[in-house]
Each structure stands twice: as C-alpha cells, then as structure tokens.
Write a protein that holds these residues in place. Structure first.
Motif, PDB file in Angstrom:
ATOM      1  N   UNK A   1       0.836  -1.214   0.000  1.00 35.55           N
ATOM      2  CA  UNK A   1       0.000   0.000   0.000  1.00 35.55           C
ATOM      3  C   UNK A   1       0.862   1.252   0.000  1.00 35.55           C
ATOM      4  N   UNK A   2       1.970   1.241   0.745  1.00 33.27           N
ATOM      5  CA  UNK A   2       2.860   2.401   0.739  1.00 33.27           C
ATOM      6  C   UNK A   2       3.433   2.618  -0.655  1.00 33.27           C
ATOM      7  N   UNK A   3       3.763   1.527  -1.345  1.00 27.87           N
ATOM      8  CA  UNK A   3       4.271   1.657  -2.722  1.00 27.87           C
ATOM      9  C   UNK A   3       3.192   2.259  -3.630  1.00 27.87           C
ATOM     10  N   UNK A   4       1.953   1.794  -3.457  1.00 24.01           N
ATOM     11  CA  UNK A   4       0.852   2.338  -4.265  1.00 24.01           C
ATOM     12  C   UNK A   4       0.590   3.796  -3.890  1.00 24.01           C
ATOM     13  N   UNK A   5       0.676   4.082  -2.596  1.00 21.32           N
ATOM     14  CA  UNK A   5       0.519   5.459  -2.116  1.00 21.32           C
ATOM     15  C   UNK A   5       1.537   6.381  -2.786  1.00 21.32           C
ATOM     16  N   UNK A   6       2.790   5.934  -2.860  1.00 22.05           N
ATOM     17  CA  UNK A   6       3.847   6.744  -3.472  1.00 22.05           C
ATOM     18  C   UNK A   6       3.552   6.995  -4.945  1.00 22.05           C
ATOM     19  N   UNK A   7       2.978   5.993  -5.616  1.00 20.72           N
ATOM     20  CA  UNK A   7       2.613   6.178  -7.024  1.00 20.72           C
ATOM     21  C   UNK A   7       1.558   7.269  -7.153  1.00 20.72           C
ATOM     22  N   UNK A   8       0.510   7.177  -6.343  1.00 22.08           N
ATOM     23  CA  UNK A   8      -0.562   8.178  -6.403  1.00 22.08           C
ATOM     24  C   UNK A   8      -0.035   9.569  -6.057  1.00 22.08           C
ATOM     25  N   UNK A   9       0.805   9.652  -5.021  1.00 23.93           N
ATOM     26  CA  UNK A   9       1.334  10.956  -4.629  1.00 23.93           C
ATOM     27  C   UNK A   9       2.189  11.561  -5.746  1.00 23.93           C
ATOM     28  N   UNK A  10       3.062  10.756  -6.307  1.00 25.73           N
ATOM     29  CA  UNK A  10       4.027  11.267  -7.272  1.00 25.73           C
ATOM     30  C   UNK A  10       3.377  11.667  -8.589  1.00 25.73           C
ATOM     31  N   UNK A  11       2.362  10.933  -9.021  1.00 25.31           N
ATOM     32  CA  UNK A  11       1.770  11.202 -10.322  1.00 25.31           C
ATOM     33  C   UNK A  11       1.033  12.532 -10.358  1.00 25.31           C
ATOM     34  N   UNK A  12       0.676  13.045  -9.195  1.00 28.49           N
ATOM     35  CA  UNK A  12      -0.063  14.310  -9.190  1.00 28.49           C
ATOM     36  C   UNK A  12       0.496  15.333  -8.231  1.00 28.49           C
ATOM     37  N   UNK A  13       0.406  15.068  -6.943  1.00 29.91           N
ATOM     38  CA  UNK A  13       0.749  16.064  -5.930  1.00 29.91           C
ATOM     39  C   UNK A  13       2.227  16.434  -5.927  1.00 29.91           C
ATOM     40  N   UNK A  14       3.082  15.513  -6.295  1.00 34.40           N
ATOM     41  CA  UNK A  14       4.513  15.806  -6.272  1.00 34.40           C
ATOM     42  C   UNK A  14       4.969  16.614  -7.480  1.00 34.40           C
ATOM     43  N   UNK A  15       4.184  16.624  -8.528  1.00 38.25           N
ATOM     44  CA  UNK A  15       4.636  17.228  -9.781  1.00 38.25           C
ATOM     45  C   UNK A  15       3.784  18.403 -10.243  1.00 38.25           C
ATOM     46  N   UNK A  16       2.480  18.235 -10.209  1.00 38.87           N
ATOM     47  CA  UNK A  16       1.579  19.198 -10.848  1.00 38.87           C
ATOM     48  C   UNK A  16       1.578  20.575 -10.188  1.00 38.87           C
ATOM     49  N   UNK A  17       1.624  20.698  -8.846  1.00 42.33           N
ATOM     50  CA  UNK A  17       1.597  22.045  -8.256  1.00 42.33           C
ATOM     51  C   UNK A  17       2.684  22.971  -8.788  1.00 42.33           C
ATOM     52  N   UNK A  18       3.865  22.420  -9.084  1.00 45.25           N
ATOM     53  CA  UNK A  18       4.943  23.276  -9.582  1.00 45.25           C
ATOM     54  C   UNK A  18       4.667  23.742 -11.008  1.00 45.25           C
ATOM     55  N   UNK A  19       4.036  22.882 -11.798  1.00 46.04           N
ATOM     56  CA  UNK A  19       3.648  23.305 -13.139  1.00 46.04           C
ATOM     57  C   UNK A  19       2.595  24.409 -13.066  1.00 46.04           C
ATOM     58  N   UNK A  20       1.621  24.244 -12.169  1.00 51.19           N
ATOM     59  CA  UNK A  20       0.565  25.255 -12.014  1.00 51.19           C
ATOM     60  C   UNK A  20       1.147  26.564 -11.493  1.00 51.19           C
ATOM     61  N   UNK A  21       2.100  26.480 -10.573  1.00 50.77           N
ATOM     62  CA  UNK A  21       2.723  27.676 -10.010  1.00 50.77           C
ATOM     63  C   UNK A  21       3.327  28.557 -11.099  1.00 50.77           C
ATOM     64  N   UNK A  22       3.918  27.953 -12.105  1.00 50.98           N
ATOM     65  CA  UNK A  22       4.524  28.710 -13.190  1.00 50.98           C
ATOM     66  C   UNK A  22       3.536  29.227 -14.215  1.00 50.98           C
TER      67      UNK A  22
END
Length: 477
Positions: free
Chosen positions: A356-377
């Motif tokens: 589950x932690x591995x799946x959690x990391x996938x979900x986190x990384x695919x959106x929350x870890x990447x997209x906010x920085x794109x939106x910020x710019x």
C-alpha cells in the motif's frame, strides 16, 4: 505520431530540455539533502553511531531543514528580479555545498544542525526559483513536461541517497553527495538566462539570443514581440505582496497555497524522511533499506511517467486521482498499525502495508509531487511570480516543518496509526478543495490563462476543457 515525427519534435525542443535538465540538477542536490535522513538516522541512532544522537535530536535533524527552507524564498524573491533567475539558482546551491562539507568534517550535533540549516536554505531557494526559470524558458507544447522535470530530478536525488547511504560510511556519503551540487554549479554556468527577465531589464539583444538558442530557430521575432508585450503589461503593476491580493491573483494564491498544504499534509514528507524507520515496523520479509530503495525507484519511475502525461491528461484530473489515492493509502496503512498496536496477529499480512505504501507513493508522485509546480509557473503574472513562489515555498515549508516534527512526537506518544489517519483525513478533506477550486490549464498559452484567471466569473479553466484558442507561443502577463 510516427517515430520520425517524435525524433523531429525532440530535436526541436532539445535545447529547452537540456537547459531544464541541467537546471534541475539543483533539485537533485537539495532533494538528496532531504532523502539523506532515511538511511542516516538509523545509523546515528544505533549502538555504533559515528555521531550519537537522541530520538528528539533525530526529529530536529529532519525538521530543521524544512524550518530553514522558509528563509530561502525571502532571499530568492529579491534576487530573481534584481539579478536574474540564473544567478539566483547559482547562489542557491552554495549553502548546500557548505552543508555537505560540514557533515564531512563535523564532530558534533551542533555542526550537524548547522549543516541541515544551510541545506534548508538551499532547499527553499531552489523550490521557489526553479519553477520560474522552467516556466519562462519552455514552449507551450512542452511546458508541463518541463515543469514536472523538477520533481523527476528531485526523486532521483532521494533515490541516490537511499541506494548509496546504506552501503557507505556516514562521512563518505557526505563527500559523495557533495558531487551533486558541485556538478550543477559547473554546468549551469553555461546555460542561458530567461528571455523574460532579459526583456524586463531592457536587454533585448541578449533576450533574442537566449530565445534563439532555446527555440533552435533563427527567426524568433514573433514570439519575442509577444513576450515583450506581456512583460510591458506585467510591469504596469508593482510586483509586491499587495498585488497578490487583487481578484485574479488572489484566486491563484489560494489555489497554490492549498496545494502546498496538501503536499505536506498528505504525509509524503514524513514517509520519505522516515521511510526506513516506518519499514522497520512492517514485517514484510524485506530489510527496511531494501523497501526504501524499492519505494524510491517506484517514485522516480512514476515521476517520469507523470512528466510525460501531464500535458495529455491535464493538471486537475491528475491532482484529483492523486489526492484520493493518498487518502485511501494512508488510511489502510494506519489501520495496519492500529491492529498491530492492539496486539492483533498481523505477521501474515506484513506485505499489505508495504504494497500500500508503494501504491501510495505512485498516487502521490503522479499528481501532488509534480503538478503544483507546473501550475505555479502558469497562474501568476511575471511581475508577481517571484513573490508568489516565495510565499508558496514559505507556507509549504511551515506546514512541512509541523508535519516533520510532529510525526515523530505523535507516533511515539499515540501510535504510528494516529499519524497516518491524520494524513488520511487531511487528504480526504482536500479532495473537495481540488474539485471546487483548482482549474485546468493544459495546453493553454500563459497569457490566456492569466486573462481568464483575472476576468472569468465562472471556472472557465475547468477540468478537461480544451482551449479553442490557437496555441500561441508562451506569453505571460
């Protein structure tokens, strides 16, 4: 699209990718500082510690970096507009270099704390400055993928620490890690400045030269003229905190600060910083450092995948999927630790929290870890981007400090399951925030995004809405 068309596209944008890759070596360096705690804390807390520390001191080793990262944006907010994006990023790496040297030669916990504080300053400066540089050098068609490269490189830095750390001595790891920021500094010296900054400083010839190199084209007058118009429009207003409170910018600020809080409150930073200690509590059949390495590999692969799909799927759908996944994942892991604390026999299902932690990391990384920085710019005008990025990083750092420090305290006093259930509750609450407030900006020129953010009374930037506007070259207002 055929293979030849893909090759031609890559050649067309190759200089932009080169500049982005070299620049984001800084993100690899500062993220390595964060990932360093996972393999190092068990060593420092062990019987044969090269530098004995207490559990409370170990929590400070993690959280002091996050705390001092708040100071980084204060410096970078001024530097990026006075001396440029490039110079700011080169300055940002210097505290990190000193920090690694101090770990290599330090003999006391105080020196270790100073090292972590310096690394935190670099961390804050890098995260507040890099999205501006990436957003301003990229063409519309690849702006999302270049923006998310920031996170790909950050995850690479964490992976390198996870892979190298368990197999080398404490000080050896510091000297190896020193190579990351040193390499960035040596290579980034040769990269171009943002053409937007150069135009803002009336260095038009240099701006044209920079844009020609980035676009691999000799005729860039059309795009340069649109950039000039956008810069002039932006400079009609002062780039101050007060400007962030007007109608369109206020909406953008709420969105960005909400995403910054969500990034921290979903539990990601605690999982990354304390991964080996978390996996030590799980009877999965793997050693803790092996589980951490697998998690880091999964995170890196997912970040790379996210960078390739963010311009296809869109920002908002990825954020929704990511937030829901984090809520479910942390709830299940919390349930495992709850059953374990209640002395329920969980020996036969130790693989479940690991998976589950591995799946959690996938979900986190695919959106929350990447997209906010794109939106910020994308959602702020040029004249307030630096201030907005600084406030975002300071706010996220403040929340992250609370998460990093309180995770250890809550887990020790009430149980690890309480920490994970808090993460689950926060993630669930933010699903509503993302659904209601976060816009879709996929494939839209920056100028159009800003006009809609400032003038629309409804969510004209909403989910999965394709723009009918012709794709013009990148423009900021």
């Amino acid at each position: 699209m055929g293979i030849w068309d893909s090759v031609k596209d890559f050649r067309k944008y190759s200089n932009q990718y080169l500049a982005a890759f070299t620049g984001t070596l800084l993100m690899l360096s500062v993220a390595a500082s964060y990932g360093w705690t996972s393999p190092t804390l068990p060593l420092l807390l062990g019987d044969d510690s090269p530098l004995p520390i207490t559990p409370d001191e170990s929590s400070w080793v993690v959280s002091i970096l996050v705390l001092t990262s708040i100071a980084g944006p204060i410096a970078s907010a001024w530097l990026v507009d006075q001396f440029g994006r490039k110079v700011t990023l080169l300055i940002a790496v210097l505290p990190s270099i000193v920090g690694w040297i101090l770990i290599g030669v330090g003999e006391s916990v105080t020196v270790l704390f100073i090292s972590r504080a310096l690394s935190g300053i670099s961390y804050g400066m890098a995260y507040s400055s890099m999205p501006l540089y990436l957003g301003e050098i990229a063409s519309d068609q690849i702006r999302g993928s270049i923006g998310t490269l920031l996170t790909v490189m950050a995850k690479t830095g964490i992976l390198l620490e996870y892979v190298i750390g368990p197999y080398v001595e404490y000080r050896t790891l510091a000297w190896i890690s020193l190579a990351f920021p040193a390499t960035f500094f040596a290579l980034f010296l040769w990269l171009p400045e943002s053409p937007y900054y150069l135009l803002a400083k009336e260095r038009n010839e240099q701006a044209e030269k920079s844009l020609r190199w980035l676009r691999r084209a000799s005729d860039v007058q059309g795009e340069l003229k649109m950039m000039q118009t956008a810069v002039e429009r932006a400079q009609q207003n002062r780039g101050t905190f007060r400007d962030l409170l007007n109608r369109g910018n206020r909406r953008s600020l709420i969105i960005i600060l909400g995403l910054g809080a969500l990034q921290q409150l979903c539990g990601s930073q605690a999982v990354i910083a304390y991964s080996q200690q978390i996996f030590d509590q799980v009877n999965s059949g793997l050693q803790a450092h092996e589980s951490s390495i697998i998690m880091a590999v999964i995170q890196l692969v997912t970040a790379a995948l996210s960078s390739s799909i963010v311009d296809r799927v869109g920002r908002r759908p990825l954020l929704l999927i990511s937030t829901v996944g984090c809520a479910v994942g942390t709830f299940i892991v919390g349930l495992y630790f709850f059953l374990d604390q209640q002395e329920v026999d969980v020996d036969g299902i130790g693989w479940i929290p690991l998976a589950v932690i591995m799946i959690y990391i996938i979900f986190y990384t695919v959106g929350l870890a990447t997209v906010p920085f794109a939106i910020l710019g994308e959602v702020f005008p040029t004249n307030v981007k630096a201030v907005a990025a600084a406030i975002y990083t300071m706010f996220a750092g403040s929340v992250g400090f609370g998460v990093s420090k309180l995770y250890q305290l809550i887990s020790d006093e009430a149980g690890t399951y309480v920490s994970f259930w808090i993460f689950a509750a926060c993630s669930a609450a933010f699903v509503v925030f993302v659904f209601v407030l976060v816009p879709e900006t996929k494939g839209k020129p920056l100028d159009q995004i800003l006009i809609e953010m400032h003038t629309s009374s409804n969510r004209s930037l909403n989910c999965c809405c394709r723009s009918n506007v012709k794709q013009d070259p990148q423009v900021t207002a």
